[in-house]
Motif scaffolding. Structure first.
Motif, PDB file in Angstrom:
ATOM      1  N   ARG A  59       0.996  -1.326   0.003  1.00 50.82           N
ATOM      2  CA  ARG A  59      -0.083  -0.097  -0.059  1.00 50.82           C
ATOM      3  C   ARG A  59       0.766   1.268  -0.021  1.00 50.82           C
ATOM      4  NH1 ARG A  59      -5.636   0.126   2.016  1.00 50.82           N
ATOM      5  NH2 ARG A  59      -6.173   2.382   2.096  1.00 50.82           N
ATOM      6  N   LEU A  60       0.730   2.014  -0.971  1.00 53.06           N
ATOM      7  CA  LEU A  60       1.390   3.190  -1.313  1.00 53.06           C
ATOM      8  C   LEU A  60       1.075   4.645  -0.279  1.00 53.06           C
ATOM      9  CD1 LEU A  60       2.689   2.868  -4.763  1.00 53.06           C
ATOM     10  CD2 LEU A  60       3.914   2.093  -2.912  1.00 53.06           C
ATOM     11  N   ALA A  61      -0.289   4.730  -0.407  1.00 47.31           N
ATOM     12  CA  ALA A  61      -1.131   5.929  -0.028  1.00 47.31           C
ATOM     13  C   ALA A  61      -2.654   5.570  -0.333  1.00 47.31           C
ATOM     14  CB  ALA A  61      -0.859   6.855  -0.896  1.00 47.31           C
ATOM     15  N   ASP A  62      -3.249   6.437   0.533  1.00 45.87           N
ATOM     16  CA  ASP A  62      -4.845   6.455   0.322  1.00 45.87           C
ATOM     17  C   ASP A  62      -5.104   7.349  -0.640  1.00 45.87           C
ATOM     18  OD1 ASP A  62      -5.152   4.933   2.526  1.00 45.87           O
ATOM     19  OD2 ASP A  62      -5.421   6.380   3.951  1.00 45.87           O
ATOM     20  N   VAL A  63      -6.127   7.000  -1.488  1.00 47.60           N
ATOM     21  CA  VAL A  63      -6.559   7.874  -2.448  1.00 47.60           C
ATOM     22  C   VAL A  63      -8.305   8.392  -1.951  1.00 47.60           C
ATOM     23  CG1 VAL A  63      -7.634   8.026  -4.724  1.00 47.60           C
ATOM     24  CG2 VAL A  63      -5.698   6.508  -4.385  1.00 47.60           C
ATOM     25  N   HIS A  64      -8.244   9.671  -1.824  1.00 48.09           N
ATOM     26  CA  HIS A  64      -9.394  10.139  -1.177  1.00 48.09           C
ATOM     27  C   HIS A  64     -10.488  10.509  -2.315  1.00 48.09           C
ATOM     28  CE1 HIS A  64      -7.736  10.504   2.768  1.00 48.09           C
ATOM     29  NE2 HIS A  64      -6.639  10.890   2.141  1.00 48.09           N
ATOM     30  N   ILE A  65     -11.754  10.310  -1.819  1.00 45.15           N
ATOM     31  CA  ILE A  65     -12.792  10.257  -2.814  1.00 45.15           C
ATOM     32  C   ILE A  65     -13.676  11.558  -2.582  1.00 45.15           C
ATOM     33  CG2 ILE A  65     -14.687   9.081  -3.676  1.00 45.15           C
ATOM     34  CD1 ILE A  65     -12.102   7.628  -4.213  1.00 45.15           C
ATOM     35  N   HIS A  66     -14.176  12.253  -3.257  1.00 44.50           N
ATOM     36  CA  HIS A  66     -14.966  13.439  -3.222  1.00 44.50           C
ATOM     37  C   HIS A  66     -16.046  13.325  -3.876  1.00 44.50           C
ATOM     38  CE1 HIS A  66     -11.308  15.790  -1.966  1.00 44.50           C
ATOM     39  NE2 HIS A  66     -10.590  14.966  -2.986  1.00 44.50           N
ATOM     40  N   VAL A  67     -17.105  13.925  -3.053  1.00 40.35           N
ATOM     41  CA  VAL A  67     -18.624  13.643  -3.784  1.00 40.35           C
ATOM     42  C   VAL A  67     -18.900  15.020  -4.235  1.00 40.35           C
ATOM     43  CG1 VAL A  67     -21.129  13.337  -3.371  1.00 40.35           C
ATOM     44  CG2 VAL A  67     -19.451  12.244  -2.254  1.00 40.35           C
ATOM     45  N   VAL A  68     -18.962  15.295  -5.860  1.00 40.97           N
ATOM     46  CA  VAL A  68     -18.974  16.560  -6.378  1.00 40.97           C
ATOM     47  C   VAL A  68     -20.069  16.777  -7.400  1.00 40.97           C
ATOM     48  CG1 VAL A  68     -16.232  16.746  -6.198  1.00 40.97           C
ATOM     49  CG2 VAL A  68     -17.542  15.417  -8.177  1.00 40.97           C
ATOM     50  N   ALA A  69     -20.363  18.044  -7.636  1.00 47.13           N
ATOM     51  CA  ALA A  69     -21.499  18.291  -8.515  1.00 47.13           C
ATOM     52  C   ALA A  69     -21.096  19.819  -9.237  1.00 47.13           C
ATOM     53  CB  ALA A  69     -23.041  18.466  -8.217  1.00 47.13           C
ATOM     54  N   SER A  70     -21.476  20.297 -10.284  1.00 49.63           N
ATOM     55  CA  SER A  70     -21.315  21.504 -10.840  1.00 49.63           C
ATOM     56  C   SER A  70     -22.239  22.530 -10.036  1.00 49.63           C
ATOM     57  CB  SER A  70     -21.824  21.623 -12.304  1.00 49.63           C
ATOM     58  OG  SER A  70     -23.185  21.592 -12.511  1.00 49.63           O
ATOM     59  N   PRO A  71     -21.955  23.923 -10.089  1.00 50.90           N
ATOM     60  CA  PRO A  71     -22.784  24.862  -9.342  1.00 50.90           C
ATOM     61  C   PRO A  71     -24.061  24.941 -10.152  1.00 50.90           C
ATOM     62  CG  PRO A  71     -20.420  25.608  -9.768  1.00 50.90           C
ATOM     63  CD  PRO A  71     -20.334  24.281 -10.404  1.00 50.90           C
ATOM     64  N   ALA A  72     -24.160  24.669 -11.532  1.00 51.97           N
ATOM     65  CA  ALA A  72     -25.489  24.811 -11.957  1.00 51.97           C
ATOM     66  C   ALA A  72     -26.429  23.486 -11.639  1.00 51.97           C
ATOM     67  CB  ALA A  72     -25.223  24.849 -13.543  1.00 51.97           C
ATOM     68  N   TYR A  73     -25.657  22.574 -11.418  1.00 55.98           N
ATOM     69  CA  TYR A  73     -26.626  21.364 -11.136  1.00 55.98           C
ATOM     70  C   TYR A  73     -27.334  21.757  -9.419  1.00 55.98           C
ATOM     71  CZ  TYR A  73     -28.222  16.673  -9.352  1.00 55.98           C
ATOM     72  OH  TYR A  73     -28.964  15.689  -8.739  1.00 55.98           O
ATOM     73  N   LEU A  74     -26.167  22.257  -8.907  1.00 55.91           N
ATOM     74  CA  LEU A  74     -26.580  22.325  -7.331  1.00 55.91           C
ATOM     75  C   LEU A  74     -27.703  23.545  -7.225  1.00 55.91           C
ATOM     76  CD1 LEU A  74     -23.086  22.159  -5.513  1.00 55.91           C
ATOM     77  CD2 LEU A  74     -25.141  20.480  -5.528  1.00 55.91           C
ATOM     78  N   ALA A  75     -27.521  24.647  -8.028  1.00 53.12           N
ATOM     79  CA  ALA A  75     -28.437  25.659  -7.993  1.00 53.12           C
ATOM     80  C   ALA A  75     -29.948  25.278  -8.482  1.00 53.12           C
ATOM     81  CB  ALA A  75     -28.023  26.710  -8.922  1.00 53.12           C
ATOM     82  N   ALA A  76     -29.902  24.319  -9.337  1.00 53.72           N
ATOM     83  CA  ALA A  76     -31.312  23.921  -9.814  1.00 53.72           C
ATOM     84  C   ALA A  76     -31.874  22.746  -9.208  1.00 53.72           C
ATOM     85  CB  ALA A  76     -30.940  23.246 -11.262  1.00 53.72           C
ATOM     86  N   ARG A  77     -30.929  21.967  -8.469  1.00 51.95           N
ATOM     87  CA  ARG A  77     -31.561  20.684  -7.939  1.00 51.95           C
ATOM     88  C   ARG A  77     -31.235  20.826  -6.287  1.00 51.95           C
ATOM     89  NH1 ARG A  77     -32.202  16.094 -11.107  1.00 51.95           N
ATOM     90  NH2 ARG A  77     -32.952  15.251  -9.121  1.00 51.95           N
ATOM     91  N   GLY A  78     -30.585  21.756  -5.814  1.00 55.57           N
ATOM     92  CA  GLY A  78     -30.562  21.840  -4.312  1.00 55.57           C
ATOM     93  C   GLY A  78     -29.191  21.012  -4.012  1.00 55.57           C
ATOM     94  N   ARG A  79     -28.732  21.237  -2.862  1.00 50.77           N
ATOM     95  CA  ARG A  79     -27.506  20.785  -2.094  1.00 50.77           C
ATOM     96  C   ARG A  79     -27.669  19.676  -1.066  1.00 50.77           C
ATOM     97  NH1 ARG A  79     -22.188  22.612  -1.841  1.00 50.77           N
ATOM     98  NH2 ARG A  79     -22.643  24.256  -3.020  1.00 50.77           N
ATOM     99  N   PRO A  80     -27.302  18.420  -1.337  1.00 42.26           N
ATOM    100  CA  PRO A  80     -27.699  17.480  -0.371  1.00 42.26           C
ATOM    101  C   PRO A  80     -26.868  17.729   0.831  1.00 42.26           C
ATOM    102  CG  PRO A  80     -26.285  16.692  -2.138  1.00 42.26           C
ATOM    103  CD  PRO A  80     -26.673  17.974  -2.561  1.00 42.26           C
ATOM    104  N   ARG A  81     -27.636  17.722   1.901  1.00 41.55           N
ATOM    105  CA  ARG A  81     -26.883  17.978   3.157  1.00 41.55           C
ATOM    106  C   ARG A  81     -26.719  16.683   4.090  1.00 41.55           C
ATOM    107  NH1 ARG A  81     -25.324  22.966   2.798  1.00 41.55           N
ATOM    108  NH2 ARG A  81     -27.185  24.412   1.941  1.00 41.55           N
ATOM    109  N   HIS A  82     -27.248  15.414   3.874  1.00 40.39           N
ATOM    110  CA  HIS A  82     -27.124  14.015   4.325  1.00 40.39           C
ATOM    111  C   HIS A  82     -26.993  13.211   3.392  1.00 40.39           C
ATOM    112  CE1 HIS A  82     -27.965  10.545   6.574  1.00 40.39           C
ATOM    113  NE2 HIS A  82     -27.523  11.108   7.518  1.00 40.39           N
TER     114      HIS A  82
END
Length: 297
Positions: A159-182
Motif C-alpha cells: 500500500r503506497l497511499a490512500d486515494v481520497h474520494i470526493h462527492v462533487v457536482a457543478s454549481p449549475a446542478y446544485l443551483a437547480a436541484r439543491g445541495r444534499p446535506r445528508h
C-alpha cells in the motif's frame, strides 16, 4: 529423485506471457519447435493439458491457469538470480511490463515512466492502461498499480497511499436541484456511477459521531472511466464520487463543488501489486522504487 524440468517450466511461462508459441520462441531466441516440445514434455510429465490449441486461438486450460503462477515464479527467480550474479556496474537493461488504471496511469504514472526511461536509457517499459481488473500473471506483467481494496491472494501488495474520494457536482446542478446535506438526500438526486465497482449504485459514507450510512442512488449515467464523467458533471447532469486526482483541478477552479463535506466515502488504497516471488530483475525493482518515491499521492 527426479529434478523438475526447469527449462520446460520457463518455456511454459514464456508462452503464457506472450500468448503465442511463436512469440515466446522469438523472445527466448530459440525455435518454435523447441518451445512446443518443451511444453509437450511438461504436459506429459504432469499428465495434464496446459493449453487448448486451435488454429486461431491459444487458451490456458484450468490446469494451465493454476500452474501459470508457479511457472512465472520459476522463470522470474531464474532471471533474478542471473541478474544478481552480474557485476553491479552493469547498466540496467531489458523490458519492464507494468499495468495501471487508465486515468491514474495517464496523469501520474506516464510522466514517471518518461523520467525513468530518461535516467535508464537501456530499459524499455511496456505500459498497459486499463480500469478493468486484470490478471497480471496471465498478462505477463511484472507489476501493476491498483486502486482498490485488495482481497487476500497469492499476489504481493504494497500500500503506497490512500486515494481520497470526493462527492462533487457543478454549481449549475446544485443551483437547480439543491445541495444534499445528508447522504440520504442523494435518493432524490441524479448520480453518475463508476461501473468497475462491485456495486456501482451503492455508496457508503462515514460521518460525524462515527455514523455509517449506506445509500442506493439512482444512476443517470454509468461508465467504466472516471474521466468520462467529467463532461456530464460540468454539464450539470448529476452528482458523482471521484478520486482527487481526477477532480482536483476542477474543484480548485470552481468548475465543480464538493458536497457532503462532513460525510466521507471510504478511501481506496493505492497498491503496488507484484507476483508472489520476492526475486525480481533489477530493472523491475528500480522502476517500482522510482514509482514508490514519486507517485505523487
Amino acid at each position: 529423485m527426479r529434478l523438475p524440468d526447469f527449462e520446460a517450466w520457463a518455456m511454459f511461462a514464456a508462452v503464457v506471457e506472450h500468448r503465442s508459441f511463436t512469440d515466446a520462441a522469438k523472445a527466448l531466441s530459440v525455435s518454435k519447435a523447441t518451445v512446443s516440445k518443451a511444453v509437450t514434455r511438461l504436459e506429459e510429465h504432469l499428465d495434464t493439458s496446459l493449453f487448448n490449441r486451435t488454429s486461431r486461438r491459444l487458451a490456458l486450460t484450468e490446469s494451465g491457469k493454476r500452474l501459470a503462477d508457479h511457472a512465472h515464479r520459476i522463470l522470474a527467480e531464474g532471471q533474478a538470480a542471473e541478474e544478481a550474479a552480474r557485476e553491479e556496474t552493469v547498466d540496467l537493461s531489458g523490458v519492464v511490463r507494468l499495468g495501471a488504471p487508465m486515468s491514474f496511469g495517464l496523469m501520474r504514472i506516464a510522466p514517471l515512466i518518461a523520467r525513468f526511461t530518461q535516467e535508464h536509457p537501456l530499459v524499455d517499459v511496456d505500459l498497459h492502461l486499463s480500469d478493468a481488473h486484470i490478471d497480471l500473471i496471465e498478462m505477463g506483467l511484472d507489476a501493476t498499480i491498483r486502486i482498490a481494496d485488495m482481497p487476500d491472494s497469492s499476489l504481493r501488495a504494497r500500500r503506497l497511499a490512500d486515494v481520497h474520494i470526493h462527492v462533487v457536482a457543478s454549481p449549475a446542478y446544485l443551483a437547480a436541484r439543491g445541495r444534499p446535506r445528508h447522504p440520504s438526500d442523494l435518493s432524490g438526486h441524479d448520480c453518475l456511477c463508476y461501473s468497475n465497482l462491485t456495486t456501482p449504485d451503492v455508496w457508503r459514507f462515514a460521518g460525524p459521531g462515527q455514523q455509517n450510512v449506506v445509500v442506493q442512488v439512482r444512476s443517470r449515467l454509468t461508465v467504466n472511466s472516471g474521466d468520462a464523467m467529467l463532461p456530464a458533471l460540468r454539464a450539470g447532469v448529476g452528482i458523482a464520487r471521484l478520486p482527487d486526482f481526477i477532480v482536483g483541478e476542477a474543484l480548485a477552479s470552481g468548475e465543480l463543488e464538493e458536497v457532503l463535506v462532513d460525510w466521507r466515502a471510504p478511501p481506496f488504497g493505492l497498491h503496488l501489486v507484484t507476483p508472489p516471488s520476492r526475486l525480481r530483475p533489477a530493472r523491475v525493482d528500480a522502476l517500482l522504487d522510482f514509482i514508490t518515491r514519486h507517485h505523487g499521492c
